[in-house]
Enzyme design. Structure first.
Site, PDB file in Angstrom:
ATOM      1  N   SER A 208       0.845  -1.180   0.000  1.00 49.06           N
ATOM      2  CA  SER A 208       0.000   0.000   0.000  1.00 49.06           C
ATOM      3  C   SER A 208       0.884   1.236   0.000  1.00 49.06           C
ATOM      4  O   SER A 208       1.949   1.244  -0.622  1.00 49.06           O
ATOM      5  CB  SER A 208      -0.926  -0.036   1.222  1.00 49.06           C
ATOM      6  N   ARG A 376      -5.729   3.988  -0.461  1.00 45.39           N
ATOM      7  CA  ARG A 376      -6.812   4.059   0.512  1.00 45.39           C
ATOM      8  C   ARG A 376      -8.045   3.299   0.029  1.00 45.39           C
ATOM      9  O   ARG A 376      -8.911   2.940   0.825  1.00 45.39           O
ATOM     10  CB  ARG A 376      -7.157   5.527   0.783  1.00 45.39           C
ATOM     11  N   VAL A 498      -6.493   4.758  11.133  1.00 41.34           N
ATOM     12  CA  VAL A 498      -5.374   4.994  10.207  1.00 41.34           C
ATOM     13  C   VAL A 498      -5.864   5.400   8.816  1.00 41.34           C
ATOM     14  O   VAL A 498      -7.025   5.257   8.481  1.00 41.34           O
ATOM     15  CB  VAL A 498      -4.480   3.735  10.106  1.00 41.34           C
ATOM     16  N   GLU A 499      -4.931   5.910   8.019  1.00 42.60           N
ATOM     17  CA  GLU A 499      -5.177   6.375   6.648  1.00 42.60           C
ATOM     18  C   GLU A 499      -6.305   7.404   6.594  1.00 42.60           C
ATOM     19  O   GLU A 499      -7.128   7.410   5.681  1.00 42.60           O
ATOM     20  CB  GLU A 499      -5.477   5.197   5.711  1.00 42.60           C
ATOM     21  N   GLY A 500      -6.361   8.280   7.569  1.00 42.74           N
ATOM     22  CA  GLY A 500      -7.409   9.290   7.640  1.00 42.74           C
ATOM     23  C   GLY A 500      -8.463   8.867   8.637  1.00 42.74           C
ATOM     24  O   GLY A 500      -9.274   7.997   8.339  1.00 42.74           O
TER      25      GLY A 500
END
Length: 804
Positions: A208, A376, A498-500
């Site tokens: 990723s 994402r 995570v990731e926003g």
């Protein structure tokens, strides 16, 4: 009477012009004809009306005059109210592109275009990888040992990662990787996630957002040749460090820095950066051999030029360099994937360590945002969908195996509600996952849709695992090797964060970014307002503004008509069961676009501070997309009749969610009169969508309670087993045994006419044989089934919990 008829004709004509988004000249022509007809019918020339018409029509239809009298002034006002957009915000807005989200923002989604999109499917090679190496890997995973005893993957699991190049799924074959599609990448992570969240995260991170993807897009050829084959074989363990104690969503506050200077590297003096950083929450950092780091670059001595602040820059740093600190670990809710802090003090790196070389100094945030618009949409949505497939499989089996009052608990209506949510949420998450992965494989980079997918799949994960735990009761609460739910349930906040973080994603990103990127005119207006070429800006702003006005009027007329008619006359694809959902989604698309335009017009730059309103707009856009994905999957799979309850539940739930969000934003709209007026236009006959009914929920729940093609399609690519010694296999084995024994069980109950309890069950079986109610073979089946069920519902017992 003739006057009334004429008035109705005029109203109908102007409504038609609005509905079909007629150009301004056609409006002008229609008004001219109307005035002429009015004079002819009444024999009185409406002189005042003609004067007003000419005063308005002439400048509006002559762009230079229109700009001088109107839009130049509006452009000045727009520039004043437009909030300042930081460079990091601008880069985030520009990242990726739009796809079906742009259609949903038109108020007229083109369903034929969506359905003509090729179905996302795995190649033979990808399917073979899932059936072979991934299956082997999943079978090797003992999640209790991983999360409780070793707090790490087993040596066997690490060896399989290297052997089958799990870290090289996105790396092209010429660099030693697999070169898999986005769908295959997603499906591999999803399948592993149904077995062990810790293992899935370990595999997904290198594939990723991280060094591998950044090198693919921005690395020099020398960097690719050196690192990518080593990454694919897991000879190098990568991580990427962005988040720190003071930096989460606010990348502009990044304190980590690198100063251009000369230093010694491998015995030679060279130009590079002396970097200092303090990062935390970095997955794979404790075991990483190469460390991706984001830092702010500065050149105070002007060794590169006149500019001092060079901007955010990305580097790939070997972790054995002096000053690099790794090895310490965080404990992310007892998940065992490697996660920890990393720090660097005066670490000198040459320019060769910069990802992409000196050409990309200062472009790090842009690089990250472009990669995130893809990543994402894959990793966390795969985990969320995998949780749904796993919960559907095991909870349905448990609901059939576990009995209370001589009835499988899955047939109690309260449990049915939970099972229906699990099944339908899973279907919806999988549909969105597949549709979005297919778009990525066609070269799309839908940043808004990736945010929708990340938010709703991880929130769906929270819902389905919560429901699964409720159904399992104590069987889900007691930790131990038999528990196949608890570790995934514990890890839910990790995915949410995570990731926003989901609060931020919902309240700011989905609509905040979606309104600018997916709206057909808003970005054009903003670009014109920020242009330094004033002459060109005036022309572009004028053109976009008047198109925008016509667009808003058209959607208002369309929303009202579709509301009054129930969207019955909207052309729609699908069969008799699904056509109405296409129509209702078209109706809600028009309502969404109109209300969004009014909100943006009224609030302007204030919208980004009205996070609750923005969140509700985002909910509407999200469910328009999710329901679109559900309908697309149903078509792609050949409209299987058995799946229709899942499709209908998911669509009805999404429409009800859209209605709730729409009502919420209208009720809380800053201008109460405008909110009331918009409600009359978009919901003229009140609430059209009821919550999902009990009968439909019963049909969905029933699909989970026994083996079927529909159940297999729903849980496809989840790890399954019938091995009675395996945590998942134990329950699947019990389900098959239970179903085989049910006819004999019914025979026993009818013949004995006594209440069967576990305490006296075997005795009653023996008595039934003696009385000739069942034969010896049937009795053996019942005894075996009773033992298998007991084994399946048992929980772990420990002599001591010291050190647990």
């Amino acid at each position: 009477m003739s006057g009334l008829i004429f008035a109705l004709i005029v109203i109908a004509a102007f409504w038609a012009l609005a509905y079909f988004a007629a150009p301004l000249w056609l409006w002008t022509a229609a008004a001219t004809i109307g005035l002429i007809a009015d004079g002819w019918l009444t024999h009185v020339q409406p002189t005042l009306a003609w004067v007003i018409f000419i005063v308005l029509a002439v400048p509006l239809n002559l762009p230079p005059l229109r700009r001088m009298l109107l839009t130049d002034h509006l452009l000045g006002w727009f520039r004043r109210v437009l909030p300042p957009i930081s460079e990091t915000e601008r880069i985030a807005i520009d990242a990726g592109n739009t796809w079906w989200d742009a259609d949903l923002f038109t108020g007229r989604p083109d369903w034929k275009k969506l359905l003509a999109t090729p179905a996302a499917n795995l190649s033979d090679e990808e399917q073979a990888f899932l059936d072979g190496p991934v299956e082997e890997f999943c079978k090797s995973l003992d999640d209790w040992k991983i999360t409780h005893e070793l707090f790490d993957l087993t040596p066997e699991a690490w060896e399989l990662i290297r052997k089958h190049r799990f870290f090289g799924m996105i790396i092209p074959k010429q660099y030693g990787g697999h070169g898999f599609s986005a769908l295959a990448h997603s499906t591999v992570v999803m399948k592993i996630g149904t077995r062990s969240t810790s293992a899935a995260v370990t595999v997904m991170v290198p594939n990723s957002l991280g060094p591998g993807e950044l090198l693919l897009h921005y690395g020099t050829e020398a960097q690719k040749q050196h690192y990518l084959p080593r990454l694919a074989r897991a000879e190098e363990i990568p991580c990427f460090a962005l988040t720190g104690p003071y930096v989460g969503s606010d990348a502009g506050a990044l304190p980590d820095n690198g100063i251009v200077c000369k230093g010694m590297y491998q015995g030679k003096e060279t130009l590079g950066f002396r970097v200092n950083w303090d990062k935390r929450y970095i997955t794979l950092a404790p075991v990483a051999t190469i460390l991706g780091v984001a830092f702010k670059a500065f050149d105070p001595d002007h060794l590169l030029g006149d500019k001092v602040d060079l901007g955010i820059t990305l580097a790939l740093i070997p972790t054995d360099l002096p000053g690099v600190e790794i090895g310490k670990r965080h404990n992310p809710l007892n998940s065992a994937f490697m996660n920890g802090p990393t720090r660097g003090q005066d670490v000198f790196i040459p320019f060769d360590c910069l990802i992409g070389g000196t050409e990309y100094i200062g472009q790090g945030w842009k690089m990250l945002m472009n990669c995130l618009s893809v990543g994402r949409a894959i990793s966390l949505p795969a985990l969320g969908t995998g949780a749904g497939k796993h919960a559907s499989r095991v909870t349905g089996a448990y609901g059939r195996v576990r009995k209370q009052f001589r009835v499988p608990i899955g047939k109690f209506e309260g449990v049915e509600e939970a099972l229906a949510r699990i099944g339908a949420y899973t279907y919806r998450m999988d549909a969105a996952r597949r549709l979005t992965a297919g778009a990525l494989d066609r070269g799309e980079k839908p940043s808004v849709l990736s945010a929708i997918l990340k938010y709703h799949c991880t929130e769906g994960m929270r819902q389905v695992l919560g429901d699964a735990m409720d159904v399992h009761g104590g069987r889900g609460v007691m930790m131990g090797p038999r528990n196949y739910l608890a570790r995934g349930y514990q890890a839910v906040p990790v995915s949410i964060t995570v990731e926003g973080a989901n609060i931020l994603t919902r309240s700011m990103i989905i609509f905040g970014q979606g309104a600018i990127r997916a709206h057909p005119y808003l970005l054009k207006e903003m670009e014109a307002a920020s242009s330094e070429d004033h002459a060109k800006a005036a022309v572009e702003f004028d053109r976009a503004l008047f198109a925008h006005i016509g667009f808003t009027i058209s959607n208002a007329a369309r929303a009202l008509f579709l509301g009054l008619t129930g969207a019955l006359f909207v052309p729609a694809p699908g069969d008799s069961a699904t056509r109405r959902y296409y129509r209702q989604l078209s109706r809600m698309s028009a309502a969404f676009t109109f209300t969004a335009d009014v909100g943006l017009l009224l609030l302007g730059g204030e919208m980004k501070r009205k996070e609750k309103l923005s969140a509700r707009y985002g909910d509407i856009l999200s469910h328009l997309y999710l329901a679109s994905a559900v309908l697309k999957q149903y078509e792609d799979q050949g409209r299987p009749a058995a799946d229709l309850p899942l499709v209908e539940w998911a669509c009805q739930d999404s429409l009800h969610a859209i209605q709730q969000a729409l009502e919420g934003l209208l009720r809380n709209f800053p201008s109460r009169p405008l909110g009331w007026l918009m409600r009359l236009l978009v919901l003229p006959l009140g609430r059209p969508y009821a919550p999902v009914g009990d009968r439909l929920g019963h049909k969905v729940a029933s699909l989970l309670l026994e083996p079927s093609d529909a159940r297999d399609r729903l849980t496809r690519h989840a790890f399954t087993s019938t091995d009675p010694k395996d945590p998942v296999g134990r329950m699947e084995h019990a389900l098959k045994q239970t179903l085989a024994a049910e006819p004999v069980e019914e025979k026993l109950q009818q013949g004995m006419k006594k209440r069967l309890t576990p305490a006296n069950y075997i005795g009653l079986v023996d008595e039934a044989v003696a009385k000739g109610i069942i034969d010896a073979k049937e009795a053996t089946l019942l005894r075996d089934t009773h033992a298998v069920i007991r084994d399946a519902i048992d929980v772990d017992e420990f002599g001591s919990l010291k050190g647990a």
